[in-house]
Design a protein around this motif. Structure first.
Motif, mmCIF file in Angstrom:
data_model
loop_
_atom_site.group_PDB
_atom_site.id
_atom_site.type_symbol
_atom_site.label_atom_id
_atom_site.label_comp_id
_atom_site.label_asym_id
_atom_site.label_seq_id
_atom_site.Cartn_x
_atom_site.Cartn_y
_atom_site.Cartn_z
ATOM 1 N N ASP A 26 0.081 4.170 -0.792
ATOM 2 C CA ASP A 26 -0.616 5.352 -0.274
ATOM 3 C C ASP A 26 -0.416 5.505 1.221
ATOM 4 O O ASP A 26 -0.292 6.624 1.734
ATOM 5 C CB ASP A 26 -2.101 5.286 -0.616
ATOM 6 N N GLU A 62 -11.744 2.391 6.850
ATOM 7 C CA GLU A 62 -13.061 3.003 6.726
ATOM 8 C C GLU A 62 -13.476 3.177 5.272
ATOM 9 O O GLU A 62 -14.622 2.891 4.906
ATOM 10 C CB GLU A 62 -13.070 4.342 7.460
ATOM 11 N N ARG A 63 -12.551 3.612 4.435
ATOM 12 C CA ARG A 63 -12.880 3.881 3.030
ATOM 13 C C ARG A 63 -13.182 2.596 2.265
ATOM 14 O O ARG A 63 -14.076 2.574 1.403
ATOM 15 C CB ARG A 63 -11.698 4.611 2.383
ATOM 16 N N GLU A 64 -12.468 1.507 2.591
ATOM 17 C CA GLU A 64 -12.603 0.272 1.822
ATOM 18 C C GLU A 64 -13.421 -0.802 2.534
ATOM 19 O O GLU A 64 -13.520 -1.927 2.047
ATOM 20 C CB GLU A 64 -11.211 -0.252 1.458
ATOM 21 N N GLY A 65 -14.009 -0.445 3.679
ATOM 22 C CA GLY A 65 -14.914 -1.373 4.358
ATOM 23 C C GLY A 65 -14.242 -2.659 4.815
ATOM 24 O O GLY A 65 -14.783 -3.757 4.630
ATOM 25 N N ARG A 87 0.840 -1.200 0.000
ATOM 26 C CA ARG A 87 0.000 0.000 0.000
ATOM 27 C C ARG A 87 0.877 1.253 0.000
ATOM 28 O O ARG A 87 1.201 1.819 1.045
ATOM 29 C CB ARG A 87 -0.938 -0.011 1.198
ATOM 30 N N ASP A 99 -7.796 5.170 7.649
ATOM 31 C CA ASP A 99 -8.543 5.679 6.501
ATOM 32 C C ASP A 99 -8.876 4.543 5.537
ATOM 33 O O ASP A 99 -10.001 4.467 5.008
ATOM 34 C CB ASP A 99 -7.727 6.741 5.759
ATOM 35 N N VAL A 100 -7.906 3.652 5.285
ATOM 36 C CA VAL A 100 -8.145 2.510 4.406
ATOM 37 C C VAL A 100 -9.241 1.619 4.982
ATOM 38 O O VAL A 100 -10.147 1.175 4.254
ATOM 39 C CB VAL A 100 -6.843 1.706 4.188
ATOM 40 N N ARG A 130 -8.747 9.804 17.618
ATOM 41 C CA ARG A 130 -9.449 8.853 16.744
ATOM 42 C C ARG A 130 -9.561 7.489 17.404
ATOM 43 O O ARG A 130 -10.611 6.834 17.345
ATOM 44 C CB ARG A 130 -8.715 8.754 15.413
#
Length: 475
Positions: free
Chosen positions: A76, A342-345, A74, A339-340, A107
């Protein structure tokens, strides 16, 4: 070192030679790597797969070491760390703060169960357990109960390698080389329902903790530390109501409950934390590994408002810390990792596929050598036995032959990275990246089926040879 540099310059050295000469690998029999046996050198990763120096691909069914939760490669996530390094490469959290640590702590507090709102960062899992142990002791001292110093853990549980964490660890072979350990650690039975002692019910597992507290003296016990699903011994899950009863026991005796989630947090069981899955509120959570998906070293203790309160006023401070804890680059990578999720479930993916994973691995029960399949989420183990009916296990010599003499090397040779372990009874553990799906599950099952079938045949031959040898011995 000069000789190594000369060898590099002359082109006569290789990664293998350098590794064998200079790299001291952890928990490794270094003698296994001689002129005829290579060190496994992994050079690249992508998704659920890694490649070695020869270009061979392996399915990483262990997430490296229960930690590469979002998978390999990854860029990113790594880029978030690089971007942070341009802004602030490092500053300490000893009496200072910086935005990445502040934002990450906030968080984590939002995601954690109950009122666990205070985050104390560390550099890894052992440091997190060590910190929670020390915090439990100091908490009781500053609240007027200085004799509460003891820690209760479970048999065969692994909690880390630093001296305090190792004292909590219930694996004799790991403890003995470093004894005497930190005093005050005591162990109770784990939740191995496959091998329950005769005459007891599942309620006994929790009541054993109450009995141990009574035996030691409630005014001497600081904390109980438990994993939601115990890694050591092979993915022992709790019986229904276990953690609720343990919470009641801890409250009754004014003992802190530490949930060691170095492995179980960050989606491994399909939830942010194992405490969510099993419906309990600990006083502290220890975590690491998946908090960054291992793209940077980081751990944490997440403490309740109750535990933190004595240190938030007056002159008391938690007199403990680590140089690199809350490192801004690591914090930025942790934020990108979440973030990954949450964004990618990622959690939703685990929940949607854990049943298929379990069913696929359960299909191996038809093999004579597979006695039990257990675990939950993306965290499963197969226990290996000599006899399915009697549950007879392998002795030490047989385990050496089975696990180190055949299974570990053969699974790797076939392209599967998993864990063959005998810290309790012999097991094969599986903990794939949380992005794995039915294609990877089928690949795991196919390789395990072939290798475990051959292992069963080899062990029958080995057992027969031992019997013949013993029978022929003069008396």
């Amino acid at each position: 070192m000069a000789s190594t540099e000369e060898a590099i310059r002359s082109g006569q050295s290789t990664l293998q030679e350098l590794a064998k000469r200079h790299l001291w690998m952890h928990f490794t029999r270094m003698s296994a790597y001689d002129d005829e046996h290579d060190v496994p050198i992994i050079v690249r990763g992508d998704g659920c797969y890694v490649w070695d120096e020869h270009g061979k691909r392996y399915l990483d069914a262990l997430s490296a070491l229960f930690c590469v939760n979002i998978g390999h490669g990854r860029a990113d996530v790594v880029q978030a760390g690089a971007d942070q390094a341009k802004e602030l490469g490092f500053f300490t959290t000893w009496s200072y703060a910086h935005p990445p640590a502040i934002e990450l702590a906030a968080r984590i507090a939002r995601l954690a169960p109950g009122n666990l709102n205070r985050v104390f960062f560390t550099s890894g899992g052992s440091e997190a357990v060590e910190s929670a142990y020390k915090l439990a002791r100091q908490y009781h001292k500053v609240t007027g109960k200085p004799n509460k110093t003891k820690l209760i853990a479970r048999e065969v549980a692994y909690h880390g390698t630093s001296l305090g964490a190792l004292s909590a660890t219930g694996i004799t072979s790991l403890r003995q080389p470093f004894e005497p350990l930190t005093p005050g650690d005591h162990h109770v039975p784990n939740t191995n329902t496959y091998r329950m002692p005769p005459g007891v019910t599942e309620s006994w597992f929790a009541e054993a903790i109450a009995e141990k507290i009574e035996f030691e003296g409630p005014d001497t016990v600081a904390a109980v530390i438990l994993e939601p699903v115990q890694n050591g011994g092979g993915c022992f899950t709790p019986p229904d109501g276990y953690f609720q009863r343990v919470r009641e026991i801890c409250d009754e005796y004014d003992v802190l409950l530490i949930s060691d989630e170095v492995i179980c947090a960050w989606g491994r069981l399909g939830e942010w934390f194992g405490a969510h899955k099993y419906g309990y509120h600990p006083d502290m959570i220890t975590t690491a590994k998946g908090i960054t998906s291992a793209y940077a070293p980081m751990g944490a203790v997440i403490a309740s408002d109750r535990v933190a309160e004595p240190f938030m006023s007056g002159t008391h401070s938690f007199t403990h810390g680590f140089t690199f804890a809350g490192h801004p680059v690591c914090s930025a990578i942790a934020m990108a990792n979440l973030d990954v999720f949450e964004r990618e479930g990622i959690l939703e993916h685990v929940r949607a596929n854990e049943g298929t994973f379990r069913d696929t691995i359960e299909s191996l029960r038809d093999l004579p050598i597979v006695g039990d399949v257990r675990g939950t989420g993306y965290f499963l183990a197969l226990e290996l036995v000599k006899d399915k009916e009697t549950k007879e296990t392998f002795d030490d010599e047989e385990c050496e032959t089975l696990l180190r003499g055949f299974l570990s090397g053969e699974l790797y040779r076939r392209g599967l990275i998993c864990r063959a372990d005998d810290r309790g009874d012999p097991v094969v553990q599986l903990s794939p990246p949380l992005i794995a799906g039915p294609e990877q599950f089928a690949e795991i099952e196919e390789i395990l089926r072939d290798v475990l079938t051959e292992a069963g045949e080899r062990m029958r031959l080995h057992s027969a040879a031992r019997t013949a040898t013993h029978t022929a011995m003069p008396r």
